[in-house]
Every structure is written in structure tokens, then in C-alpha cells.
Design a protein around this motif. Structure first.
Motif, mmCIF file in Angstrom:
data_model
loop_
_atom_site.group_PDB
_atom_site.id
_atom_site.type_symbol
_atom_site.label_atom_id
_atom_site.label_comp_id
_atom_site.label_asym_id
_atom_site.label_seq_id
_atom_site.Cartn_x
_atom_site.Cartn_y
_atom_site.Cartn_z
ATOM 1 N N SER A 142 1.016 -0.749 -0.035
ATOM 2 C CA SER A 142 -0.140 0.189 -0.335
ATOM 3 C C SER A 142 0.552 0.967 -0.203
ATOM 4 C CB SER A 142 -0.570 -0.081 1.178
ATOM 5 O OG SER A 142 -1.174 1.390 1.868
ATOM 6 N N VAL A 143 0.606 2.434 -0.099
ATOM 7 C CA VAL A 143 1.137 4.065 -0.740
ATOM 8 C C VAL A 143 1.012 3.970 1.428
ATOM 9 C CG1 VAL A 143 0.328 4.920 -1.966
ATOM 10 C CG2 VAL A 143 -1.047 5.507 -0.651
ATOM 11 N N GLY A 144 0.346 3.188 2.165
ATOM 12 C CA GLY A 144 0.285 3.757 3.483
ATOM 13 C C GLY A 144 1.735 2.002 3.951
ATOM 14 N N PRO A 246 10.220 -7.120 -13.473
ATOM 15 C CA PRO A 246 10.103 -6.347 -13.372
ATOM 16 C C PRO A 246 10.591 -5.648 -11.861
ATOM 17 C CG PRO A 246 8.527 -8.110 -11.989
ATOM 18 C CD PRO A 246 9.468 -8.390 -12.950
ATOM 19 N N PRO A 247 10.822 -3.986 -12.041
ATOM 20 C CA PRO A 247 11.084 -3.507 -10.934
ATOM 21 C C PRO A 247 10.793 -3.743 -9.337
ATOM 22 C CG PRO A 247 9.630 -2.035 -11.688
ATOM 23 C CD PRO A 247 9.499 -3.388 -12.439
ATOM 24 N N PHE A 248 11.301 -3.542 -8.443
ATOM 25 C CA PHE A 248 11.248 -3.924 -7.178
ATOM 26 C C PHE A 248 9.913 -3.436 -6.839
ATOM 27 C CE2 PHE A 248 11.501 -2.659 -2.500
ATOM 28 C CZ PHE A 248 11.295 -3.901 -2.294
ATOM 29 N N ARG A 249 9.815 -1.863 -6.419
ATOM 30 C CA ARG A 249 8.829 -1.311 -6.519
ATOM 31 C C ARG A 249 7.946 -0.483 -7.168
ATOM 32 N NH1 ARG A 249 11.252 1.178 -2.534
ATOM 33 N NH2 ARG A 249 9.839 0.348 -0.991
ATOM 34 N N VAL A 250 6.560 -1.147 -7.564
ATOM 35 C CA VAL A 250 5.428 -0.383 -8.648
ATOM 36 C C VAL A 250 4.580 0.133 -7.500
ATOM 37 C CG1 VAL A 250 4.438 -1.496 -10.187
ATOM 38 C CG2 VAL A 250 6.318 -2.161 -10.096
ATOM 39 N N GLN A 251 4.208 1.025 -8.295
ATOM 40 C CA GLN A 251 2.850 2.460 -8.326
ATOM 41 C C GLN A 251 1.670 1.737 -8.653
ATOM 42 O OE1 GLN A 251 5.351 4.381 -7.317
ATOM 43 N NE2 GLN A 251 5.988 2.689 -6.147
ATOM 44 N N THR A 252 0.215 1.726 -8.716
ATOM 45 C CA THR A 252 -0.217 1.288 -9.289
ATOM 46 C C THR A 252 -1.235 2.073 -10.296
ATOM 47 O OG1 THR A 252 -2.205 1.556 -7.894
ATOM 48 C CG2 THR A 252 -1.031 -0.834 -8.301
ATOM 49 N N SER A 253 -1.021 3.678 -9.647
ATOM 50 C CA SER A 253 -1.407 4.454 -10.579
ATOM 51 C C SER A 253 -1.026 6.398 -10.940
ATOM 52 C CB SER A 253 -2.782 5.620 -9.631
ATOM 53 O OG SER A 253 -2.396 5.866 -8.222
ATOM 54 N N ASP A 254 -0.289 7.178 -10.572
ATOM 55 C CA ASP A 254 0.065 8.188 -10.912
ATOM 56 C C ASP A 254 -0.137 8.940 -9.192
ATOM 57 O OD1 ASP A 254 0.812 8.189 -13.285
ATOM 58 O OD2 ASP A 254 -0.850 9.321 -14.781
ATOM 59 N N ALA A 255 -1.288 8.951 -9.052
ATOM 60 C CA ALA A 255 -2.226 9.402 -7.689
ATOM 61 C C ALA A 255 -0.186 8.662 -6.411
ATOM 62 C CB ALA A 255 -2.881 9.438 -7.061
ATOM 63 N N LYS A 263 7.516 11.411 0.561
ATOM 64 C CA LYS A 263 8.249 10.384 1.500
ATOM 65 C C LYS A 263 9.474 10.207 0.696
ATOM 66 C CE LYS A 263 9.392 7.858 5.273
ATOM 67 N NZ LYS A 263 7.898 7.255 5.494
ATOM 68 N N LEU A 264 9.398 9.549 -0.188
ATOM 69 C CA LEU A 264 10.831 9.119 -1.151
ATOM 70 C C LEU A 264 11.836 10.619 -0.855
ATOM 71 C CD1 LEU A 264 9.495 6.049 -3.163
ATOM 72 C CD2 LEU A 264 10.310 6.694 -0.737
ATOM 73 N N GLY A 269 11.627 14.287 7.073
ATOM 74 C CA GLY A 269 10.966 13.634 7.473
ATOM 75 C C GLY A 269 9.508 15.074 7.156
ATOM 76 N N SER A 270 9.849 16.615 7.226
ATOM 77 C CA SER A 270 9.250 17.282 7.624
ATOM 78 C C SER A 270 8.028 17.477 6.465
ATOM 79 C CB SER A 270 10.148 18.725 7.529
ATOM 80 O OG SER A 270 10.539 18.886 6.250
ATOM 81 N N ALA A 271 8.160 17.190 5.624
ATOM 82 C CA ALA A 271 7.483 17.509 4.237
ATOM 83 C C ALA A 271 5.933 16.148 4.469
ATOM 84 C CB ALA A 271 7.679 16.695 2.949
ATOM 85 N N VAL A 272 6.353 15.210 4.966
ATOM 86 C CA VAL A 272 5.192 13.860 5.590
ATOM 87 C C VAL A 272 4.589 14.273 6.603
ATOM 88 C CG1 VAL A 272 5.173 11.700 6.243
ATOM 89 C CG2 VAL A 272 6.081 12.027 4.535
#
Length: 281
Positions: A142-144, A246-255, A263-264, A269-272
Motif C-alpha cells: 500500500s502507499v501506507g 519487474p522493478p522492486f517497487r511499483v505503484q498502480t496509479s499516478d496518484a 516520502k522518498l 521527514g518534515s514534508a510528510v
């Protein structure tokens, strides 16, 4: 499957609804043999209907990721019937909303049991066979699992743990020919949000977090009103079983990509913290 993939035998957990259901159908449509599992077969009707509509056949089995015996049984079934396991998609999980002062440690442990230890158990059972097939291990996090979110302490902790586990495992598994990938959806239109176990009416008297929770729930409702479809997210998962490694990390949408990107790129940590604090107004 570690190079250019050919049709293989794929185990997918948590296929009764949402991403898992759609991933199972899309994977079968691509020509793979799919063993689609769920905690109880009472929830199989939607999957059967979807597979019939798509004109594909699925091998539907019961698998509760918190029961080692049911994991062993499904693995044995796959080896007996198909002779191999080419890929595993760890998708089973359960949402949870709450904050630690208002709930017991037993609740936190239960969330970890399903979302973390269940993934570990399936992975451990499948790895010897993925080594033999030089297969793929795909885990829906999850993005979580990247950005900690208010009132998601236990859930995000479990998803963070999964990401850390898989990020650590990936280079080790690669030496044996197994490709490891984590998939990070954002908000997805499914029954997931209905199963988080939150009853706003059950808040403790004089709850000091009531106002913040109301702000969070309003933001969550807005987010899910513009959610990615489960079909789209499931197709993203299924696509990782075909083509090159495939790469190690994949997101499923632009959002989702934009969200985890905060985060990355956030060294201190201030932006998050600024972003998530704004959800509670």
C-alpha cells in the motif's frame, strides 16, 4: 518467469473481492493457470461470476494466511496437480482504522498477524518452489507501507514491515533466481474501506481525538470518491507476471506515485508531517 515470462501456475491470495479478484481474472486472461484463494469459500460467488463473464477458468481454493495448515494444503495441491509454482501474489490483507490509546494491543497484534505474518508465512512456504521455477514473488502492500497515515498506526506498521521484509529479501532471493516486487496502490474502489473495523459511534466518552478523527474520515471519504478502480489496480498486478523482470517497487496509479514520491524525497521527514497534519483540520 525471471526473464521473459511464459504462461505459468500462479497462486494469488485474497481474491474474494477488489484487487485480488481483478488480478486473478486478469492473470487467467493472460493465459496463466491461476489458483485463486480466499479465507472462506462463502465469498467465492463474486469471483466465480467475474471469471465466467471473462470466459476464464480459475482453480478456487480456501486459504487463510493466518492458518499454516491451509497454506501447506494449497501448496501441496498445486504441486500435486500442476507440478510447479511459478509465481505467488500476496494480496490477502485487512484494513484497520484506530489509534493506540483507544484500542488494546490484541487489536494491533491481530492486524499484524493478517497483514504481516500472513505474508511471511505464505512467502516462506512458497520460496523453495519459486527457486525451482526461477519465479516471481509479488506482494500487494500500500502507499501506507511508505507513508505513515493518521489513525492507521497498526495498519501502516504492518505494511511498513512487509516493505522492509521484502526489500531485505529481494537481493537474497535474486541470487536464487526469484524476482521480488512490492505493489503500492493508493485509494482503490473496493470493499476494503468497508472492512476497516471502525464504528465512529463507538468512540470513548470525551475522546481527545474525536475532532482529528472526524477530519481524517472526511479526507478519507474524499480520497475514496476519486479512487482508482479495482480492475485497473488488478491489471497492474497481473502485468507484472508477464514480460521482463519487474522493478522492486511499483505503484498502480499516478496518484500513488505522487504520494509515495513525497516520502522518498523527504530526507528529514518534515514534508510528510506537514502533509498528514493537514488531514486532521
Amino acid at each position: 518467469m525471471s526473464g521473459t515470462a511464459v504462461p505459468g501456475t500462479v497462486l494469488i491470495t485474497g481474491t474474494s473481492s477488489g484487487i485480488g479478484l481483478q488480478a486473478a481474472v486478469a492473470t487467467a486472461r493472460s493465459g496463466h493457470t491461476v489458483v485463486a484463494t480466499m479465507r472462506t469459500l462463502e465469498g467465492a460467488r463474486a469471483l466465480r461470476d467475474a471469471s465466467a463473464t471473462a470466459g476464464v477458468t480459475l482453480d478456487i481454493r480456501r486459504l487463510d494466511v493466518t492458518e499454516p495448515g491451509s497454506i501447506t494444503e494449497v501448496i501441496a495441491h498445486m504441486l500435486d496437480r500442476y507440478g510447479r509454482i511459478d509465481a505467488v501474489v500476496n494480496n490477502a490483507g485487512a484494513g484497520h482504522v484506530g489509534t493506540i490509546e483507544n484500542e488494546g494491543l490484541d487489536v494491533v497484534r491481530a492486524v499484524m498477524e493478517v497483514n504481516f505474518f500472513g505474508v511471511v508465512s505464505v512467502t516462506r512456504a512458497a520460496l523453495p518452489h519459486l527457486r525451482q521455477s526461477r519465479g516471481r514473488l509479488i506482494t500487494v502492500t500500500s502507499v501506507g507501507g511508505v507513508v505513515g497515515q493518521p489513525f492507521n498506526e497498526a495498519y501502516c506498521a504492518a505494511k511498513f514491515a512487509v516493505e522492509g521484509f521484502m526489500e531485505s529479501l529481494a537481493p537474497v532471493a535474486a541470487t536464487a533466481g526469484v524476482a521480488v516486487t512490492v505493489v503500492e496502490p493508493g485509494a482503490v474502489a473496493s470493499s476494503f474501506i468497508d472492512n476497516v473495523g471502525l464504528d465512529p459511534r463507538a468512540s470513548p466518552p470525551n475522546d481527545p481525538y474525536a475532532s482529528a478523527l472526524a477530519g481524517y474520515l472526511a479526507r478519507a471519504a474524499q480520497s475514496f470518491s476519486a479512487a482508482q478502480s479495482a480492475e485497473s489496480a488488478g491489471a497492474s498486478v497481473a502485468a507484472l507476471l508477464d514480460g521482463e523482470r519487474p522493478p522492486f517497487r511499483v505503484q498502480t496509479s499516478d496518484a500513488a506515485r505522487a504520494f509515495v514520491g513525497v516520502k522518498l524525497a523527504d530526507a528529514d521527514g518534515s514534508a510528510v508531517q506537514r502533509m498528514t497534519a493537514g488531514w486532521l483540520d
